[in-house]
Design a protein around this motif. Sequence first.
Motif, PDB file in Angstrom:
ATOM      1  N   UNK A  49       0.839  -1.204   0.000  1.00  0.00           N
ATOM      2  CA  UNK A  49       0.000   0.000   0.000  1.00  0.00           C
ATOM      3  C   UNK A  49       0.873   1.252   0.000  1.00  0.00           C
ATOM      4  N   UNK A  50       0.446   2.250  -0.772  1.00  0.00           N
ATOM      5  CA  UNK A  50       1.188   3.509  -0.868  1.00  0.00           C
ATOM      6  C   UNK A  50       0.437   4.589  -0.103  1.00  0.00           C
ATOM      7  N   UNK A  51       1.110   5.259   0.813  1.00  0.00           N
ATOM      8  CA  UNK A  51       0.509   6.368   1.548  1.00  0.00           C
ATOM      9  C   UNK A  51      -0.160   5.922   2.840  1.00  0.00           C
ATOM     10  N   UNK A  52      -0.880   6.864   3.445  1.00  0.00           N
ATOM     11  CA  UNK A  52      -1.539   6.640   4.731  1.00  0.00           C
ATOM     12  C   UNK A  52      -2.973   7.149   4.603  1.00  0.00           C
ATOM     13  N   UNK A  53      -3.960   6.252   4.541  1.00  0.00           N
ATOM     14  CA  UNK A  53      -5.310   6.615   4.089  1.00  0.00           C
ATOM     15  C   UNK A  53      -6.123   7.514   5.002  1.00  0.00           C
ATOM     16  N   UNK A  54      -5.748   7.709   6.271  1.00  0.00           N
ATOM     17  CA  UNK A  54      -6.526   8.600   7.134  1.00  0.00           C
ATOM     18  C   UNK A  54      -5.976  10.025   7.153  1.00  0.00           C
ATOM     19  N   UNK A  55      -4.912  10.270   6.406  1.00  0.00           N
ATOM     20  CA  UNK A  55      -4.435  11.645   6.302  1.00  0.00           C
ATOM     21  C   UNK A  55      -5.434  12.444   5.467  1.00  0.00           C
ATOM     22  N   UNK A  56      -5.632  13.704   5.854  1.00  0.00           N
ATOM     23  CA  UNK A  56      -6.636  14.523   5.181  1.00  0.00           C
ATOM     24  C   UNK A  56      -6.293  14.798   3.721  1.00  0.00           C
TER      25      UNK A  56
END
Length: 200
Positions: A147-154
């Motif tokens: 997975x790429x990124x962090x999904x709860x970041x705005x």
Amino acid sequence: MKSKLEILKANLNKAFGDKLESLSESLGQLTIVVAAGNLIDLATQLRDDPTLGFEQLIDLCGIDYSKYRNGEYDGLRFASVSHLLSISHNWRLRVRVFAPYNNAPVLPSLIEVWNSVNWYEREAFDLYGIVFDGHPDLRRILTDYGFIGHPFRKDFPLSGYVEMRYDSEKKQVIYQPVTIESREVTPRVIREERYGGLRH
């Protein structure tokens, strides 16, 4: 006679004084804000001081304040909030700590104080990208390994960056860029007189 909340507030002020950045009450519970550099010492005292007695950490979550108050908030972006429970005194406490750097949020791990925090810190790392320094196994826990990124970041896109699907010809899971076809969504209008058993 003082309430439990008043006693806890007095005990916190006596134990920590000006080491707390703030102490507030909301919805019948106290919240303290602690500097990242003081977190481990204060957490250890919260656990070991018999006048406080927080034996258990029951939850920890990450927070992204980047869009807080419609973008008018100008403080630090990432924080973690721990929820503590004292069984001996039957009271609770929220502990909020802000990561000092917005671009690379790092906080000390609480694993040596309360080992129940293990998976909670992994979740906050996975969803918000907060690194917990000292955690023995900080890896993703909810999203896929690639997975790429962090999904709860705005600022994370609602559609994500890639989609995953199983390719029956290749006999493996493959990743590909997200493709979303635009479409017009027209609401269905129901004009039946007795729809749902109601008369109009």
